[in-house]
Design a protein around this motif. Structure first.
Motif, PDB file in Angstrom:
ATOM      1  N   VAL A   1       0.552  -1.347   0.043  1.00  0.00           N
ATOM      2  CA  VAL A   1      -0.197   0.355   0.318  1.00  0.00           C
ATOM      3  C   VAL A   1       0.862   1.352   0.012  1.00  0.00           C
ATOM      4  O   VAL A   1       1.855   1.067   0.069  1.00  0.00           O
ATOM      5  N   LYS A   2       0.082   2.369  -0.368  1.00  0.00           N
ATOM      6  CA  LYS A   2       0.394   3.081  -0.201  1.00  0.00           C
ATOM      7  C   LYS A   2       1.150   4.290   1.029  1.00  0.00           C
ATOM      8  O   LYS A   2      -0.326   4.575   1.476  1.00  0.00           O
ATOM      9  N   ASN A   3       1.864   4.299   1.995  1.00  0.00           N
ATOM     10  CA  ASN A   3       1.585   5.177   2.711  1.00  0.00           C
ATOM     11  C   ASN A   3       1.942   6.955   2.773  1.00  0.00           C
ATOM     12  O   ASN A   3       1.191   7.023   1.602  1.00  0.00           O
ATOM     13  N   ARG A   4       1.939   7.871   3.732  1.00  0.00           N
ATOM     14  CA  ARG A   4       1.043   9.056   3.825  1.00  0.00           C
ATOM     15  C   ARG A   4       1.910   9.818   2.610  1.00  0.00           C
ATOM     16  O   ARG A   4       1.986  11.009   2.722  1.00  0.00           O
ATOM     17  N   TYR A   5       3.082   9.634   2.623  1.00  0.00           N
ATOM     18  CA  TYR A   5       4.256   9.772   1.871  1.00  0.00           C
ATOM     19  C   TYR A   5       4.287   9.653   0.524  1.00  0.00           C
ATOM     20  O   TYR A   5       4.841  10.202  -0.191  1.00  0.00           O
ATOM     21  N   GLY A   6       3.397   9.019  -0.386  1.00  0.00           N
ATOM     22  CA  GLY A   6       3.334   8.184  -1.376  1.00  0.00           C
ATOM     23  C   GLY A   6       4.645   6.842  -1.474  1.00  0.00           C
ATOM     24  O   GLY A   6       4.783   6.651  -2.308  1.00  0.00           O
TER      25      GLY A   6
END
Length: 91
Positions: free
Chosen positions: A73-78
């Motif tokens: 998955v992508k985290n909040r920083y991409g």
């Protein structure tokens, strides 16, 4: 002063199914049955359980079997990161 509720109700098809204290493990099971799977982020945000792996171990001790699948998955920083996704075996 607002007092926190100690008891919850589960609503299914607009009927009260159960009233009483609901454990995190029960909420996790209900979430998995409704959504198909759960990740640590979903457990924290939507169920209020911050130690998902510990609850999964408790449920396994009760006889439940889980499929544990690492997903990306992508985290909040991409950034792409791996998290564990849990679903019930045979459901």
């Amino acid at each position: 002063m607002i007092q926190r509720l100690k008891y919850s109700m589960i609503w299914i098809r607009n009927e009260v199914l159960m009233m009483g204290k609901i454990s995190q493990s029960d909420r996790i099971l209900q979430f998995i049955k409704e959504k198909g799977s759960i990740t640590r982020l979903q457990a924290a945000n939507e169920v209020g359980a911050f130690e998902l792996s510990a609850r999964i171990v408790e449920l396994e001790r009760e006889g439940y079997t889980f499929i544990k699948e690492p997903i990306k998955v992508k985290n909040r920083y991409g950034d792409t990161v791996r998290v564990m996704q849990y679903s019930l075996f045979g459901e």
